[in-house]
Every structure is written in structure tokens, then in C-alpha cells.
Design a protein around this motif. Sequence first.
Motif: not given
Length: 325
Positions: A265-281, A290-297
Motif C-alpha cells: 500500500t501507499v503507507f505500507g511503502y512509506l512505513h518500510d522506507y521510514r524503517m530502512e532510513q532509521a536503520r541506516q541512521l 530521538e533525533q532519528i525518530a523525528q527525521i523519519v516522521g
Amino acid sequence: MTINITVYDFWNLRKAANPELLIDPIHPEDYLCRYPQELGKGYYRWIPMREGIIIEIFDTYLPQPIKWITHAHHQKSLEFGFILAGSGQDCDGQPKKSGEDYIFGGVYPQSNNNIDGAGNLRWVSLIIKPETLRTLIESYGEQVPSDLEKAIAGVPEYFNLRPSLITPAKQVALQQILHCPYQGLTRKMYLESKVLELVSLKLADQVAAPTEKLLRLQEIDRIYHAREILLRNIGNPPSLIDLAQQVGINEYTLKRGFRQIFGTTVFGYLHDYRMEQARQLLLSGQMKIEQIAQIVGYANRSHFATAFKKKYGVNPKAYQMQKNI
């Protein structure tokens, strides 16, 4: 300016650039091959797995596009390819794009349409013998997907199955191959598990053929545009209605397009992208959670931690400490 070269000439250049076989001193089971300096710089890496499976990693920089002049030849193994960087055109004129994967093999036609674009070119390929793939699939009590049946049966026809997107799940497995932390037997078993994971994800793309009407080219472009808007606004994404309006399609087509192209889904894709960005950070170790959480929404750290643990099986702090160790 584009360089025109035959495959045979390239092989001769590669042979001259590699007068002897190079073995990685850290991983002696790996074979290395320098890319000819006349064309660019970089390397190939081959990692043999069990009988009939090889991982090939290609990473190079091309200062100019290369047009390959090829003669008809039979590639008996199947290739599951994942393009991480670069673009170009296949020998049948189909575009190759970063972020896509494909399966091809069989008898390649004579062609001068195979082009690698200038710039960084990076891909991971899983080279698998047809009989090995059949044994793997049937060992799980499953049938070979119909669009692969001829290829696995050894029918020498060229095939280049329609590409699909490298989903976040595939991206994680590919990065784990590229940055495997193990050695020896543990490394081989770990890498083989990632090969099986990627093959299963790619085969799932093939067997899950959409029953809905396929998207038109114009609609596909607008779905990609919608993804770009979504990822530019991960902290405050637009609603489905607003997103659909911004790219000029209705909400139903937006939802259908994401399912067909990205498999979610649209927001399923966004969720996976957020989690991958968070993992890399988290792996970078340069920011607080706390900063990473804010960056990924995520405004709430506990909500972020819950989502991350559900995705990766461990909370962010433990993941960061584990990787640092």
C-alpha cells in the motif's frame, strides 16, 4: 561520446587487466576481477555458493556510456539481477533502471542495443543453474512459476521477464550481502540464506501476477511521481486524496498503482522506507534515537521504538549497540 565495443574485445581487455586470478585475502573463497581501465574503473567479485549458485557483485565507474555489440549466444544459467546504481538498455531494447530487478537468460540475440550509461554502475546478480532452481523450488513442495517453466526446462529461448521494483525487503537483503560481517563457514551459510531470501521475493513478484487491469504508461509515471512526493515528505506525508490530486490521478488508481508496482500500500511503502532510513541512521551512530525518530516522521520515541521492533525484531537502542559491538 559513447564507446562501441564487442563482447569479445571486452573479454580480451579484461584478460589483459587480470593476468592472474585474484583471491580476496580476507575472504579466500571470493574471486576478484579488475575492470579494464580503458573503459572505466572498478571490479567484479564472484562468490561461489553451493553447486549451481554464484553471487556476482559488480561495482564500477564509467566515464562514458558503453554500447555493447553482441553476437547470439546461449546463457544456460538464469540470472536474478538487482540494479543498485546506473541505467542503460538491454539487448532487446528494454530500459535498465536503478532500483529495479529482473530475471533473464536463454539465447541472447545479436544486438547493438545493450547500453550501460555513464556514471556509477553497481549491481548484484545471482547466477543459478536451472536444475538447481528447480530442486530448490520443488524441495518446498511448490511448483515452478509458469513464466519460468520453459527456462528451467532448458528451452533455449531468450527471456527477460518484466522487471519489478527492489522493495525495502530486497534492499535489506542486498545490503546484508554487500556488508556481510562473517567469515568462513558462517559467512557462506549466511550469504546462501540471503540468496534464498532474494530468490523467494523475486519469485513472489512473478507468481503474484495482478488480476486487475494493468496500468498505462502515463499512470506508471504518475505513480513514480507520487512516490517521490511521499518520500520528500516522510515527516508530514499528504493524505491519499491530496497525493492523488497532486499527480493527477484518482485515489483508486493511486492505491492500485502502488500495489502493482511496489507490492504494497501507499503507507505500507512509506512505513518500510521510514524503517530502512532509521536503520541506516542507527548504523551511522551519529544521531540520538530521538533525533532519528523525528527525521523519519515519529514525534513519539516510544511509537518509533515499537514500530522498529516490529519490523526488525529488536528495539532501536539494542540494534545500535549490537551493530557497534
